[in-house]
Design an enzyme around this catalytic site. Structure first.
Site, short mmCIF file in Angstrom:
data_model
loop_
_atom_site.label_atom_id
_atom_site.label_comp_id
_atom_site.label_asym_id
_atom_site.label_seq_id
_atom_site.Cartn_x
_atom_site.Cartn_y
_atom_site.Cartn_z
N GLU A 126 0.84 -1.20 0.00
CA GLU A 126 0.00 0.00 0.00
C GLU A 126 0.87 1.25 0.00
O GLU A 126 1.94 1.26 0.63
CB GLU A 126 -0.83 0.01 1.29
CG GLU A 126 -2.32 0.00 1.07
CD GLU A 126 -3.07 0.05 2.39
OE1 GLU A 126 -3.48 -1.03 2.86
OE2 GLU A 126 -3.22 1.15 2.95
N ASP A 128 -0.12 5.27 0.69
CA ASP A 128 -1.33 6.00 1.08
C ASP A 128 -1.12 7.49 1.29
O ASP A 128 -0.21 7.90 2.01
CB ASP A 128 -1.85 5.49 2.44
CG ASP A 128 -2.10 4.00 2.47
OD1 ASP A 128 -2.46 3.45 1.43
OD2 ASP A 128 -1.92 3.41 3.55
N GLU A 130 -3.69 9.86 3.21
CA GLU A 130 -4.96 9.85 3.93
C GLU A 130 -5.15 11.22 4.56
O GLU A 130 -4.23 11.76 5.18
CB GLU A 130 -4.95 8.78 5.03
CG GLU A 130 -4.98 7.39 4.46
CD GLU A 130 -4.76 6.32 5.51
OE1 GLU A 130 -5.47 5.31 5.47
OE2 GLU A 130 -3.88 6.49 6.37
#
Ligand SMILES: *[C@@H]1O[C@H](CO)[C@@H](O)[C@H](O)[C@H]1NC(C)=O
Ligand SMILES: *[C@@H]1O[C@H](CO)[C@@H](O)[C@H](O)[C@H]1NC(C)=O
Ligand SMILES: *[C@@H]1O[C@H](CO)[C@@H](O)[C@H](O)[C@H]1NC(C)=O
Length: 319
Positions: A126, A128, A130
């Protein structure tokens, strides 16, 4: 690793220079003088969102605009919503302009990220971005994270304040991902670099991933460790995405060679567009930009959290 003894004086000098510039960098109206960096986002064409993405969840809360050049993703009491890219990519440049929901937004999470949890449930990767909502709508916090090879026991989070109000206009959030490093950029200013070296190589994302854009209820953890859940009195929460760039090597299947392209003009090739000199390492200018962002706006790094890691992860001890 980077700060070799020979370079010490040079770094001190640059440090003093940066310090002086920063001192008067903030004008009276609260705006910053931004570091001068290459606009990598200018090098790629914008995807048509309703062609390049499929619904991941919450289809009734997904609204495309301007013939698919942008999309509004809504979170309301019924549902959040999310898109997943039609293609999977093995390295590339991924970028979106994003405008976050204005006003009270505690507990709300907006994410622009890459993952392959669907393909590799036991050793997924992953990368990310966010965005964590806040009771004061202007103060969204940007969190970056990576997971590699299913090693989710160590979250490699870093958190940043932003040097602008992310709910007022669109800003660009970009990811460079190649065999050399992963770079997170905000308006083309690098804020974090994770190099594929040393102990990081074992957990370095290197399998094909999809691109996601989502909004969802992160009440349990997103704001002040879950103390401020989503308050649906303020729904709907609407995040807008546009200027979507996804350029790299499209992965067809396990046995095929990835098909790579750049700028949407050239035909498919096997040359990765993010293997060129602009992408394999940061320029001196970009490094100074990154120092500016990290010194001034980084508010959390997993590498500086001995409460959480009595023994810091090995890559933190390398520095
Ligand atoms: C920004 O950097 C570029 C490339 O190094 C340079 O050509 C340009 O003059 C710089 N702009 C400013 C305003 O300093
Ligand atoms: C909308 O997009 C479609 C597909 O890309 C294109 O054929 C059409 O001409 C576009 N319409 C307008 C008004 O731009
Ligand atoms: C949430 O949005 C959907 C789609 O726009 C709508 O059908 C639904 O009524 C909304 N729910 C609430 C609680 O407002």
């Amino acid at each position: 690793m980077k700060k070799m003894p020979l370079m010490k004086e040079h770094f001190m000098l640059v440090g003093i220079l940066i310090f002086c510039t920063i001192e008067d960098a903030r004008s009276l109206d609260g705006h910053y003088t931004l570091p001068n960096v290459t606009h990598l986002t200018d090098l790629f064409h914008h995807q048509t969102l309703n062609q390049a993405f499929l619904t991941s969840f919450g289809s009734s809360n997904i609204h495309f605009g301007n013939n698919g050049s942008n999309v509004q993703l809504t979170l309301n009491k019924t549902s959040g919503s999310g898109l997943i890219s039609l293609n999977k990519y093995n390295y590339g440049f991924f970028s979106s302009a994003i405008k976050l929901p204005p006003g009270y937004s505690s507990g709300v999470v907006v994410a622009f990220y890459m993952s392959n949890a669907d393909l590799f449930p036991h050793n997924h990767d992953e990368i990310d971005f966010e965005f964590l909502g806040h009771e004061n709508g202007k103060q969204w916090i940007l969190q970056t994270n990576i997971y590699g090879n299913g090693k989710t026991n160590i979250g490699r989070e870093e958190k940043f304040r932003l040097w602008f109000d992310p709910t007022e206009e669109f800003h660009q959030y970009s990811i460079i991902w190649n065999s050399h490093h992963i770079v997170f950029l905000v308006d083309n200013i690098p804020v974090r670099e994770v190099e594929n070296i040393g102990v990081m190589s074992a957990v370095y994302p290197s399998k094909p991933m999809s691109v996601y854009a989502t909004i969802w209820d992160g009440s349990e953890w997103a704001t002040n460790g879950g103390k401020n859940p989503v308050n649906y009195k303020y729904e709907p929460f609407v995040a807008s995405f546009g200027e979507m760039e996804m350029e790299g090597c499209v992965w067809i299947s396990a046995r095929s060679v990835p098909s790579c392209s750049k700028g949407g003009q050239e035909g498919p090739s096997t040359v990765d567009p993010v293997e060129g000199e602009d992408f394999v390492k940061l320029s001196q200018q970009q490094k100074m930009g990154m120092d500016w962002a990290r010194n001034k706006f980084m508010i959390y790094s997993y590498c500086k959290d001995p409460g959480r890691f009595p023994v810091l992860p090995p890559e933190c001890r390398m520095r």
